[in-house]
Write a protein that holds these residues in place. Structure first.
Motif, PDB file in Angstrom:
ATOM      1  N   ILE A  89      -1.636 -25.785   5.517  1.00  0.00           N
ATOM      2  CA  ILE A  89      -1.424 -26.818   4.511  1.00  0.00           C
ATOM      3  C   ILE A  89      -0.931 -28.066   5.240  1.00  0.00           C
ATOM      4  N   GLU A  90      -1.819 -29.004   5.427  1.00  0.00           N
ATOM      5  CA  GLU A  90      -1.501 -30.168   6.261  1.00  0.00           C
ATOM      6  C   GLU A  90      -0.735 -31.246   5.508  1.00  0.00           C
ATOM      7  N   ASN A  91      -1.039 -31.429   4.235  1.00  0.00           N
ATOM      8  CA  ASN A  91      -0.380 -32.467   3.450  1.00  0.00           C
ATOM      9  C   ASN A  91       0.850 -31.878   2.761  1.00  0.00           C
ATOM     10  N   GLU A  94       3.317 -34.084  -1.187  1.00  0.00           N
ATOM     11  CA  GLU A  94       3.310 -33.920  -2.635  1.00  0.00           C
ATOM     12  C   GLU A  94       3.677 -32.477  -2.995  1.00  0.00           C
ATOM     13  N   PRO A  95       4.873 -32.245  -3.531  1.00  0.00           N
ATOM     14  CA  PRO A  95       5.349 -30.883  -3.800  1.00  0.00           C
ATOM     15  C   PRO A  95       4.434 -30.042  -4.676  1.00  0.00           C
ATOM     16  N   THR A  96       3.867 -30.634  -5.727  1.00  0.00           N
ATOM     17  CA  THR A  96       3.021 -29.843  -6.626  1.00  0.00           C
ATOM     18  C   THR A  96       1.752 -29.381  -5.923  1.00  0.00           C
ATOM     19  N   VAL A  97       1.196 -30.241  -5.065  1.00  0.00           N
ATOM     20  CA  VAL A  97       0.007 -29.860  -4.292  1.00  0.00           C
ATOM     21  C   VAL A  97       0.371 -28.798  -3.257  1.00  0.00           C
ATOM     22  N   LEU A  98       1.508 -28.974  -2.610  1.00  0.00           N
ATOM     23  CA  LEU A  98       1.977 -28.006  -1.622  1.00  0.00           C
ATOM     24  C   LEU A  98       2.149 -26.628  -2.253  1.00  0.00           C
ATOM     25  N   ARG A 100       0.764 -25.469  -4.997  1.00  0.00           N
ATOM     26  CA  ARG A 100      -0.531 -24.926  -5.420  1.00  0.00           C
ATOM     27  C   ARG A 100      -1.298 -24.338  -4.243  1.00  0.00           C
ATOM     28  N   LYS A 101      -1.333 -25.060  -3.128  1.00  0.00           N
ATOM     29  CA  LYS A 101      -2.076 -24.577  -1.967  1.00  0.00           C
ATOM     30  C   LYS A 101      -1.412 -23.350  -1.341  1.00  0.00           C
ATOM     31  N   PHE A 102      -0.082 -23.338  -1.343  1.00  0.00           N
ATOM     32  CA  PHE A 102       0.622 -22.168  -0.821  1.00  0.00           C
ATOM     33  C   PHE A 102       0.343 -20.950  -1.695  1.00  0.00           C
ATOM     34  N   LYS A 103       0.369 -21.145  -2.984  1.00  0.00           N
ATOM     35  CA  LYS A 103       0.099 -20.036  -3.910  1.00  0.00           C
ATOM     36  C   LYS A 103      -1.304 -19.476  -3.698  1.00  0.00           C
ATOM     37  N   GLU A 104      -2.268 -20.349  -3.448  1.00  0.00           N
ATOM     38  CA  GLU A 104      -3.645 -19.899  -3.206  1.00  0.00           C
ATOM     39  C   GLU A 104      -3.737 -18.999  -1.984  1.00  0.00           C
ATOM     40  N   ALA A 105      -2.917 -19.286  -0.974  1.00  0.00           N
ATOM     41  CA  ALA A 105      -2.952 -18.498   0.260  1.00  0.00           C
ATOM     42  C   ALA A 105      -2.108 -17.227   0.160  1.00  0.00           C
TER      43      ALA A 105
END
Length: 212
Positions: A89-91, A94-98, A100-105
């Motif tokens: 997760i490079e970006n 933005e906490p909400t994006v972070l 979401r992407k962490f949850k996907e992984a």
């Protein structure tokens, strides 16, 4: 240290805090060794290159580190890659994006009913200290982490440097300690390393101090 890890229950969230010049390397290495023997699927959450930095220190200290390159890792920010990277997760701005992407992984790992998962987070304090997180952004991340407390097939251990989260960042530390089920603080005292259990579900352990 082995007895300490044995006392922790599945579903817990544990903060392992370094105070001052305390050292986390020994506890970190013993945790990974213990988890391997117990048959955990270990996933490293590497915040801003903290995992490769810790492994480099282990090598200098004479630890055997070859097997650590085989562990799965989710990278949050940073550039140095170590382990089997399953997501980067490079970006992190933005906490909400972070989240979401962490949850996907991460979610598919803990939804797999085939075994126990140990999530080892290193460098979390950097996320709060060096990014421009607002209080609301920090609360978004911590609220998400709180959702994993109590999951029966998952154990989470967070290694962080307590002193980094001081001043205007102290609220983040207090919120993390509030959601944690166990808080362990380590500090160097002369030639000894001191471990203090500041909080525990096991009231017989709470307040215990030991040195190695």
């Amino acid at each position: 240290m082995i007895e300490l890890w044995e006392s922790i229950k599945m579903g817990e969230t544990v903060l392992f805090e370094r105070v001052g010049e305390g050292d986390m390397t020994f506890g970190f290495y013993q945790l990974l060794d213990w988890a391997e023997k117990k048959g955990f699927r270990t996933v490293i959450v590497d915040v801003l290159d903290s995992y490769p930095a810790m492994v480099s220190k282990m090598k200098l200290m004479g630890f055997e580190t070859e097997k650590l390159s085989e562990l799965e890792a989710i990278k949050i920010g940073g550039l140095r890659k170590f382990g089997k990277i399953i997501a980067h997760i490079e970006n992190i701005s933005e906490p909400t994006v972070l989240v979401r992407k962490f949850k996907e992984a991460y979610q598919p790992l803990i939804e797999n009913p085939s075994g126990k998962v140990l999530a080892v987070v290193v460098g979390l304090e950097k996320l709060f200290a060096v990014s421009d997180l607002t209080i609301r952004g920090a609360q978004t991340i911590i609220s998400y982490l709180a959702g994993y407390v109590g999951l029966p097939n998952r154990l989470g251990i967070y290694f962080l440097k307590r002193d980094v989260l001081s001043g205007d960042k102290e609220l983040s530390l207090k919120l993390l300690e509030d959601i944690a089920t166990t808080v362990i603080r380590t500090e160097k005292k002369g030639h000894m390393i001191e471990f203090y259990i500041a909080k525990s579900l096991n009231k017989e352990l709470e307040g215990v101090l030991f040195r190695i």
